[in-house]
Design an enzyme around this catalytic site. Structure first.
Site: not given
Ligand SMILES: [Mg+2]
Length: 430
Positions: A20, A116-117
């Site tokens: 993340d 974002d992951e």
């Molecule tokens: Mg994040």
């Protein structure tokens, strides 16, 4: 036909990471603007207005109490010196793809989960790098050095536990890395309140609390059959599949593979258009073609791991000088790639909009695509997973032996085009 679930995906020895990016948009902007490095910074949807929504806040801004999704005006009240940046989505997508490339230099099994992951299956490549922790630190250091973004890693034997490890532990500890072994669940995850569990929002938290299930451990240790009965009392018979879903998450059971590339930029839509050999004037005949087209579209979506939320149907008359027909769309209850569900919507469109005049061209498409891995257990259709498994199996047979091996019974009627079409590629005979 016997249908077997995909096998070979549930090896207990897997090592999965969820990586993340911390405060992703804000971190990208800080990397682009070193002059703001030590200042509180937010990315806000509409920076000109105080009603604009905060999309991301850097850790310094968060230390002033600024939170994601609040109004800019509220943030400014807490932190008057806030640096406010307008979102640059293309830049964030580009940086996200650069990060994917970096992950891919460590393993080819990388599955973006959100911007974002990303999930990484490092089972096969770990021996090149040492322990899972050493590998995570290596990747973390490299992304920090090359892109100026801090990444956190949840590590476990499957995706659910890796995500859980990241959200509940890696985001909060000093190293940004946390390994969550399944044997350790009673002393870790199970002690947390049920509201901390993946997929459990505030509404379900209230329901579970009312059932006396205050912690994740209480939920995990309730026998599945008992949990089903408890949930049936509140939500009815169709809740069995959800009971199982929550129970599996609480127990850290998840066989789903890391599927590389499933979140690559999705196409806008998947569709098929067919010109018929002659005019079709009977509703029943048009419905047969509609089903065949729907099957093709859904099959392609299933193959690529997409589901569509919007179904479109187009019918055109034979006389191109005097255009007749329609092209309309509707949104289904849930995204789907299940032929029968999409077909039901397609027929509804046909019944609503067809004026009864002869048709020469028919098209079906699915749009507003998303990936299908999150929806295999649906709230609204307990049979859906079985249907999806059946369709995966028939798709596999068709891929191997050709499209005409399995056709729906209606396709053998004179109106059907599927058997004829399967002999052609792109409209030409093979
Ligand atoms: Mg994040």
């Amino acid at each position: 036909m016997a249908v077997e679930q995909q096998s070979g995906t549930s090896s207990p020895g897997r090592i999965i990471m969820l990586a993340d990016c911390q405060s992703f948009y804000a971190s990208v902007e800080k990397a682009e603007h070193p002059e703001y490095r030590d200042l509180p910074l937010v990315v806000a949807g509409d920076p000109e207005r105080r009603s604009g929504i905060i999309l991301a806040a850097c850790p310094i801004a968060k230390s002033f109490g600024v939170t994601t999704a609040e109004r800019l005006g509220d943030s400014l009240a807490k932190c008057p010196d806030l640096v406010i940046i307008k979102p640059r989505m293309q830049l964030y997508i580009d940086v996200s793809m650069l990060i994917t490339r970096i992950y891919q230099s460590f393993t080819d099994l990388v599955e973006p989960y959100s911007i974002d992951e990303q999930f990484l299956d490092v089972t096969g490549s770990l021996h090149l790098y040492g322990s899972p922790e050493e590998l995570a630190r290596m990747i973390q250091t490299r992304i920090q050095g090359e892109l100026g973004i801090y990444t956190r890693f949840g590590i476990a034997e499957n995706k659910i536990l890796a995500k859980t490890a990241c959200d509940n532990y890696a985001k909060k500890n000093a190293s940004g890395i946390y390994i969550l072994p399944k044997e350790g669940l009673p002393g870790t995850l199970w002690t947390l309140p049920v509201g901390k569990m993946f997929m459990v929002g505030s509404r379900m938290t209230r329901h579970f609390n009312a059932m006396g299930l205050e912690t994740i451990g209480k939920l995990a240790e309730t026998p599945l059959e008992k949990l089903k009965l408890m949930m049936r009392r509140k939500f009815g018979k169709n809740s069995d599949i959800n009971a199982e879903l929550y129970w599996r998450i609480a127990n850290g059971i998840d066989d789903s593979p890391v599927r590389p590339g499933t979140h690559e930029v999705a196409p806008q839509s998947v569709g098929h258009m067919m010109t018929l050999p002659h005019d079709y004037g009977r509703l029943e005949d048009i419905k047969v073609v509609l089903l065949e087209l729907t099957e093709l579209v859904c099959q392609r979506c299933r193959g690529k791991g997409y589901m569509g939320h919007v179904v479109s149907v187009g019918c055109m008359g034979a006389d191109y000088d005097r255009p007749s027909g329609f092209s309309r769309q509707m949104k289904m209850m849930d995204p789907s790639n299940v032929t029968n569900q999409v077909y039901r919507a397609a027929v509804e469109l046909l019944l609503r909009h067809w004026d009864g005049r002869p048709v020469r061209k028919v098209g079906v498409s699915l749009s507003q695509l998303s990936t299908d891995d999150e929806y295999q257990l649906s709230l609204f259709d307990p049979h859906r997973e079985k249907t999806m498994a059946l369709e995966r199996a028939t798709d596999a047979i068709k891929r191997k032996y050709g499209d005409a091996t399995i056709v729906r019974a209606v396709s053998i009627t004179p109106a059907g085009q599927a058997q004829h079409r399967s002999k052609k590629i792109g409209g030409h005979y093979k």
